[in-house]
Design an enzyme around this catalytic site. Structure first.
Site, PDB file in Angstrom:
ATOM      1  N   ASP A 231       1.449  -1.644   0.221  1.00  0.00           N
ATOM      2  CA  ASP A 231      -0.362  -0.283   0.081  1.00  0.00           C
ATOM      3  C   ASP A 231       1.027   1.107   0.268  1.00  0.00           C
ATOM      4  O   ASP A 231       1.979   1.106   0.002  1.00  0.00           O
ATOM      5  CB  ASP A 231      -1.288   0.097   1.238  1.00  0.00           C
ATOM      6  CG  ASP A 231      -2.240   0.454   0.965  1.00  0.00           C
ATOM      7  OD1 ASP A 231      -2.239   2.085   1.027  1.00  0.00           O
ATOM      8  OD2 ASP A 231      -3.599   0.167   1.092  1.00  0.00           O
TER       9      ASP A 231
ATOM     10  N   VAL B 296      -7.332  -2.016  -4.428  1.00  0.00           N
ATOM     11  CA  VAL B 296      -7.058  -0.442  -4.167  1.00  0.00           C
ATOM     12  C   VAL B 296      -8.521   0.348  -4.655  1.00  0.00           C
ATOM     13  O   VAL B 296      -9.792  -0.462  -5.300  1.00  0.00           O
ATOM     14  CB  VAL B 296      -6.375   0.150  -5.351  1.00  0.00           C
ATOM     15  CG1 VAL B 296      -4.585  -0.861  -5.190  1.00  0.00           C
ATOM     16  CG2 VAL B 296      -6.094  -0.057  -7.013  1.00  0.00           C
TER      17      VAL B 296
ATOM     18  N   LYS C 208      -6.378   0.862 -11.180  1.00  0.00           N
ATOM     19  CA  LYS C 208      -6.097  -0.776 -11.456  1.00  0.00           C
ATOM     20  C   LYS C 208      -5.527  -1.045 -12.575  1.00  0.00           C
ATOM     21  O   LYS C 208      -4.589  -2.220 -11.960  1.00  0.00           O
ATOM     22  CB  LYS C 208      -7.603  -1.489 -11.654  1.00  0.00           C
ATOM     23  CG  LYS C 208      -8.603  -1.600  -9.685  1.00  0.00           C
ATOM     24  CD  LYS C 208      -9.788  -1.923  -9.926  1.00  0.00           C
ATOM     25  CE  LYS C 208     -10.642  -1.728  -8.907  1.00  0.00           C
ATOM     26  NZ  LYS C 208     -10.038  -2.146  -7.820  1.00  0.00           N
TER      27      LYS C 208
ATOM     28  N   SER D 197     -16.223  -4.123  -7.728  1.00  0.00           N
ATOM     29  CA  SER D 197     -17.456  -4.933  -7.505  1.00  0.00           C
ATOM     30  C   SER D 197     -18.208  -4.030  -8.648  1.00  0.00           C
ATOM     31  O   SER D 197     -19.164  -4.971  -8.575  1.00  0.00           O
ATOM     32  CB  SER D 197     -17.531  -4.567  -5.659  1.00  0.00           C
ATOM     33  OG  SER D 197     -17.180  -3.371  -5.363  1.00  0.00           O
TER      34      SER D 197
ATOM     35  N   HIS E 107     -13.634 -11.618  -6.180  1.00  0.00           N
ATOM     36  CA  HIS E 107     -14.801 -10.506  -5.699  1.00  0.00           C
ATOM     37  C   HIS E 107     -14.974 -10.922  -4.756  1.00  0.00           C
ATOM     38  O   HIS E 107     -15.982 -12.333  -4.297  1.00  0.00           O
ATOM     39  CB  HIS E 107     -16.016 -10.375  -6.897  1.00  0.00           C
ATOM     40  CG  HIS E 107     -17.386  -8.956  -6.501  1.00  0.00           C
ATOM     41  ND1 HIS E 107     -18.184  -9.752  -6.118  1.00  0.00           N
ATOM     42  CD2 HIS E 107     -16.869  -8.482  -5.130  1.00  0.00           C
ATOM     43  CE1 HIS E 107     -18.924  -8.136  -5.358  1.00  0.00           C
ATOM     44  NE2 HIS E 107     -17.388  -7.891  -4.862  1.00  0.00           N
TER      45      HIS E 107
ATOM     46  N   ASN F 163     -17.452  -8.204   1.635  1.00  0.00           N
ATOM     47  CA  ASN F 163     -17.137  -7.537   3.039  1.00  0.00           C
ATOM     48  C   ASN F 163     -18.367  -7.693   3.989  1.00  0.00           C
ATOM     49  O   ASN F 163     -19.170  -7.852   4.185  1.00  0.00           O
ATOM     50  CB  ASN F 163     -16.974  -6.012   2.757  1.00  0.00           C
ATOM     51  CG  ASN F 163     -17.375  -5.590   3.954  1.00  0.00           C
ATOM     52  OD1 ASN F 163     -15.913  -5.548   4.918  1.00  0.00           O
ATOM     53  ND2 ASN F 163     -17.562  -3.408   3.794  1.00  0.00           N
TER      54      ASN F 163
ATOM     55  N   GLU G 264     -16.966 -15.064  -5.706  1.00  0.00           N
ATOM     56  CA  GLU G 264     -17.738 -14.876  -6.843  1.00  0.00           C
ATOM     57  C   GLU G 264     -16.268 -14.929  -8.284  1.00  0.00           C
ATOM     58  O   GLU G 264     -15.186 -13.489  -7.776  1.00  0.00           O
ATOM     59  CB  GLU G 264     -17.864 -13.430  -7.243  1.00  0.00           C
ATOM     60  CG  GLU G 264     -19.505 -13.337  -7.242  1.00  0.00           C
ATOM     61  CD  GLU G 264     -20.085 -12.482  -7.238  1.00  0.00           C
ATOM     62  OE1 GLU G 264     -21.985 -12.493  -7.444  1.00  0.00           O
ATOM     63  OE2 GLU G 264     -20.313 -10.921  -7.641  1.00  0.00           O
TER      64      GLU G 264
ATOM     65  N   ASN H  82     -24.628  -8.913  -6.464  1.00  0.00           N
ATOM     66  CA  ASN H  82     -24.888  -7.753  -5.955  1.00  0.00           C
ATOM     67  C   ASN H  82     -25.774  -6.925  -7.106  1.00  0.00           C
ATOM     68  O   ASN H  82     -26.988  -6.001  -7.097  1.00  0.00           O
ATOM     69  CB  ASN H  82     -23.732  -6.387  -6.855  1.00  0.00           C
ATOM     70  CG  ASN H  82     -22.834  -6.023  -5.593  1.00  0.00           C
ATOM     71  OD1 ASN H  82     -23.177  -7.378  -4.380  1.00  0.00           O
ATOM     72  ND2 ASN H  82     -21.479  -6.193  -5.663  1.00  0.00           N
TER      73      ASN H  82
HETATM   74  N1  LIG Z   1     -15.340  -1.835   0.965  1.00  0.00           N
HETATM   75  C1  LIG Z   1     -16.786  -3.280   0.232  1.00  0.00           C
HETATM   76  O1  LIG Z   1     -17.367  -3.694   0.770  1.00  0.00           O
HETATM   77  C2  LIG Z   1     -16.228  -4.143  -0.838  1.00  0.00           C
HETATM   78  C3  LIG Z   1     -16.613  -5.045  -2.125  1.00  0.00           C
HETATM   79  C4  LIG Z   1     -16.577  -5.516  -2.246  1.00  0.00           C
HETATM   80  C5  LIG Z   1     -15.169  -5.223  -3.039  1.00  0.00           C
HETATM   81  N2  LIG Z   1     -14.406  -3.679  -2.975  1.00  0.00           N
HETATM   82  C6  LIG Z   1     -13.715  -3.800  -3.632  1.00  0.00           C
HETATM   83  O2  LIG Z   1     -12.385  -3.889  -3.472  1.00  0.00           O
HETATM   84  C7  LIG Z   1     -11.370  -2.277  -3.844  1.00  0.00           C
HETATM   85  C8  LIG Z   1     -10.796  -2.180  -2.340  1.00  0.00           C
HETATM   86  O3  LIG Z   1     -12.213  -1.552  -1.724  1.00  0.00           O
HETATM   87  P1  LIG Z   1     -11.715  -0.942  -0.042  1.00  0.00           P
HETATM   88  O4  LIG Z   1     -13.250  -1.253   0.721  1.00  0.00           O
HETATM   89  O5  LIG Z   1     -10.894  -1.953   0.767  1.00  0.00           O
HETATM   90  O6  LIG Z   1     -10.794  -0.113  -0.209  1.00  0.00           O
HETATM   91  P2  LIG Z   1     -10.675   1.326   1.195  1.00  0.00           P
HETATM   92  O7  LIG Z   1     -10.007   2.577   0.829  1.00  0.00           O
HETATM   93  O8  LIG Z   1     -10.629   0.375   2.455  1.00  0.00           O
HETATM   94  O9  LIG Z   1      -8.929   0.719   0.681  1.00  0.00           O
HETATM   95  C9  LIG Z   1      -7.865   0.755  -0.910  1.00  0.00           C
HETATM   96  C10 LIG Z   1      -6.956   1.072  -0.150  1.00  0.00           C
HETATM   97  O10 LIG Z   1      -5.865   1.327  -1.487  1.00  0.00           O
HETATM   98  C11 LIG Z   1      -4.522   2.273  -1.522  1.00  0.00           C
HETATM   99  N3  LIG Z   1      -4.505   2.314  -2.430  1.00  0.00           N
HETATM  100  C12 LIG Z   1      -4.739   3.015  -3.295  1.00  0.00           C
HETATM  101  N4  LIG Z   1      -3.768   3.093  -5.148  1.00  0.00           N
HETATM  102  C13 LIG Z   1      -2.866   2.530  -4.318  1.00  0.00           C
HETATM  103  C14 LIG Z   1      -1.460   1.881  -5.554  1.00  0.00           C
HETATM  104  N5  LIG Z   1      -1.288   2.427  -6.382  1.00  0.00           N
HETATM  105  N6  LIG Z   1      -0.623   0.966  -4.620  1.00  0.00           N
HETATM  106  C15 LIG Z   1      -1.611   0.575  -3.632  1.00  0.00           C
HETATM  107  N7  LIG Z   1      -2.209   0.851  -2.304  1.00  0.00           N
HETATM  108  C16 LIG Z   1      -3.289   1.981  -3.247  1.00  0.00           C
HETATM  109  C17 LIG Z   1      -5.114   2.870  -0.002  1.00  0.00           C
HETATM  110  O11 LIG Z   1      -4.271   3.750   0.296  1.00  0.00           O
HETATM  111  C18 LIG Z   1      -6.001   2.419   0.473  1.00  0.00           C
HETATM  112  O12 LIG Z   1      -5.648   2.289   1.703  1.00  0.00           O
HETATM  113  C19 LIG Z   1     -12.328  -1.557  -4.434  1.00  0.00           C
HETATM  114  O13 LIG Z   1     -11.872  -1.973  -5.809  1.00  0.00           O
HETATM  115  C20 LIG Z   1     -13.326  -2.036  -4.429  1.00  0.00           C
HETATM  116  O14 LIG Z   1     -14.907  -1.775  -4.844  1.00  0.00           O
HETATM  117  C21 LIG Z   1     -15.222  -3.451  -1.619  1.00  0.00           C
END
Ligand SMILES: NC(=O)c1ccc[n+]([C@@H]2O[C@H](COP(=O)([O-])OP(=O)(O)OC[C@H]3O[C@@H](n4cnc5c(N)ncnc54)[C@H](O)[C@@H]3O)[C@@H](O)[C@H]2O)c1
Length: 505
Positions: free
Chosen positions: A124, A181, A188, A210, A231, A234, A243, A281
């Site tokens: 990160d 991320v 991405k 997602s 996928h 949470n 998924e 979803n």
């Molecule tokens: N939160 C949910 O309920 C959920 C559920 C399923 C999927 N997702 C997917 O998971 C992914 C992450 O979601 P999240 O809720 O964990 O987000 P989050 O904001 O909690 O975490 C994202 C992290 O990525 C880091 N980051 C950003 N750019 C970066 C880079 N270039 N290199 C390294 N680190 C980097 C940020 O510092 C942050 O710590 C998203 O694609 C989201 O759609 C989220």
């Protein structure tokens, strides 16, 4: 003494029955049958008791709940085999992984991988995010050790298996990279593009997106056949479904390897096509939106939630919206609308509620109050959140008072059934068994029904088609944009209705 004292026996039996009813809502007959036999047995001859047991077992084993639960069990067994090839050969074992993004999802995925014996490097840009993820990992493993869920040497290994990097170093030997991320295509693609330069050509690039298309993420990358979706839901540790998103160019071996990894992480994988919302979803979208429509029409959220919980959902749609967060729900609804048009038209009901300090559980306030908020921090946790008092007054007039319990439940559940049928028609998943497993494991859809499409079969497609048309024609639905389209039965459903067969045959 209890045996000989009928009064005491009856008090204990009533208490136990109450406990069973609270947990099962009377939807699972086996514990109640067992309790009855147990209570009667001290005053019944052994032979008669045994006969009662045999009869109850026969009744239960041939009942619909047992059949439904067996079908879910078979689904879980089939899911565990997804990591195997056509001849039963196992996918190559993954021992070194990288997770990019140490937020809510990435941190938990990395922690689980490390616990399951995969050497994992978590990357990160934010040192705080890495610190938090490591702290959480130590906490989870420490708790498991204390509760004897992990032996000391396993706990030590789990801690050793996770390390972190801020500059992205030490990732080159990873057999798989799971990115979690920010939910932005350019971010991405940049992450994968940079990694592709240092990783082996056959290293798997898995995305936890997602709402973005796996094909779009793979676009322009060398060896796009190694890109797929993984996928998670949470909270990662609690949700049993993953998924696996197969892009149009994803190699079957990659799909199998990722499915095998999911199984190793203790999850049930389901393979899903690269469509908007994927499977879970996409099905949940119309369900949550329909709940908001009911709210707009004046229905009381607490009543709707109670009805859906009585139906068998782990929580009602409004409590679920609070859990998901209004911002995430609104974003998901918008992307479903862009992909599927009219039938996914999102209501404006959330607009008035969507504020920085009111996003659902994470801010302590949504449809419900989740705890006392002091200086922006949530304090205390009530057993069950109470309905917020400042919600726009329910009209309690016109359509809303005419909403019977049956109509409320059908509008929500059949919105999912109609979308589930479309997913089968479009071959988003292999078949109804996979879809059922995904709904039970991904949404908590009433397990005693056997899942969404088995539930649909229990009502018969012919009756469903008629009910869907009836709902589509009702004034509240017919008069709004996309209402009739949402409840229009798809061709597959109509074919089944015509042929008099169910989705499961
Ligand atoms: N939160 C949910 O309920 C959920 C559920 C399923 C999927 N997702 C997917 O998971 C992914 C992450 O979601 P999240 O809720 O964990 O987000 P989050 O904001 O909690 O975490 C994202 C992290 O990525 C880091 N980051 C950003 N750019 C970066 C880079 N270039 N290199 C390294 N680190 C980097 C940020 O510092 C942050 O710590 C998203 O694609 C989201 O759609 C989220």
């Amino acid at each position: 003494m209890v045996d000989r004292n009928p009064l005491l026996t009856s008090i204990i039996a009533n208490k136990a029955r109450e406990g069973v009813m609270k947990r099962t809502k009377g939807k699972y007959p086996a514990p109640l049958e067992a309790l009855d036999i147990l209570v009667r047995s001290p005053r019944t001859a052994t032979k008669k008791s045994l006969r009662a047991e045999v009869e109850a077992t026969a009744r239960l084993a041939t009942g619909s709940v047992c059949k439904s639960l067996i079908s879910i069990f078979k689904g879980t067994e089939a899911a565990k085999r997804l990591g195997r090839g056509p001849d039963g050969e196992a996918a190559p074992r993954i021992d070194r992984a990288a997770v990019i993004g140490a937020g809510v999802m990435g941190g938990a995925v990395a922690s689980l991988l490390a616990e399951k014996g995969v050497t994992t490097r978590l990357s990160d840009l934010s040192p705080d995010a890495l610190d938090t993820a490591l702290f959480e990992h130590r906490k989870v493993i420490g708790t498991k050790l204390k509760r004897r869920r992990l032996a000391r040497h396993r706990a030590d290994e789990a801690l050793d298996h996770l390390d972190v990097t801020r500059d992205g170093s030490g990732l080159a030997r990873s057999q798989i990279v799971i990115e979690a991320v920010a939910e932005r295509l350019d971010v991405k693609q940049a992450v994968f593009g940079k990694l592709a330069e240092v990783l082996a050509d056959d290293a798997i690039l898995a995305t936890n997106t997602s709402s973005l298309s796996v094909d779009a993420i793979a676009e322009g990358l060398p060896n796009p056949e190694r890109v797929c979706g993984m996928h998670f839901f949470n909270p990662v540790r609690k949700m049993p479904l993953v998924e696996i998103i197969r892009g149009s160019r994803t190699d079957e071996k990659v799909v199998r390897a990722v499915a095998a990894l999911a199984v190793r992480m203790g999850k049930y994988p389901v393979i899903v096509a690269d469509v908007a919302g994927f499977l879970v979803n996409r099905i949940l979208g119309p369900y949550l939106d329909e709940a908001l429509r009911l709210f707009e029409e004046g229905a009381d959220p607490a009543r709707v939630d109670r009805l859906l919980e009585d139906f068998g959902m782990p929580m009602g749609p409004f409590l679920l919206l609070d859990e998901v967060g209004f911002d995430i729900a609104a974003h998901a609804a918008q992307s479903l609308h862009e992909a599927y048009g009219a039938r996914m038209t999102p209501t404006k009901a959330l607009d008035g509620l969507l504020k920085q300090d009111r996003l659902g559980k994470k801010t302590g306030l949504g449809f419900y109050v989740h705890g006392t908020i002091q200086k922006g921090k949530r304090k205390g946790k009530p057993a069950r959140p109470t309905l917020a008092e400042d919600l726009p007054v329910f009209k309690r007039s016109g359509e809303a008072t005419a909403l019977t319990d049956d109509v409320i439940v059908d509008r929500l559940v059949l919105a999912m059934v109609a979308e589930g049928a479309r997913c089968l028609e479009e071959k988003v998943v292999a078949g109804p068994a996979e879809l059922d497993l995904a709904t039970v494991m991904g949404t908590g859809f009433a397990p005693f029904t056997g899942g969404l499409m088995r539930y649909a079969d229990s009502r018969t497609p012919a009756a469903l088609a008629e009910r869907l048309r009836e709902l589509a024609g009702s004034s509240a639905i017919a008069s709004r944009p996309g209402g009739p389209e949402r409840f229009a039965p798809c061709t597959l459903l109509l074919e089944h209705a015509e042929a008099g067969r169910g989705f499961h045959g």
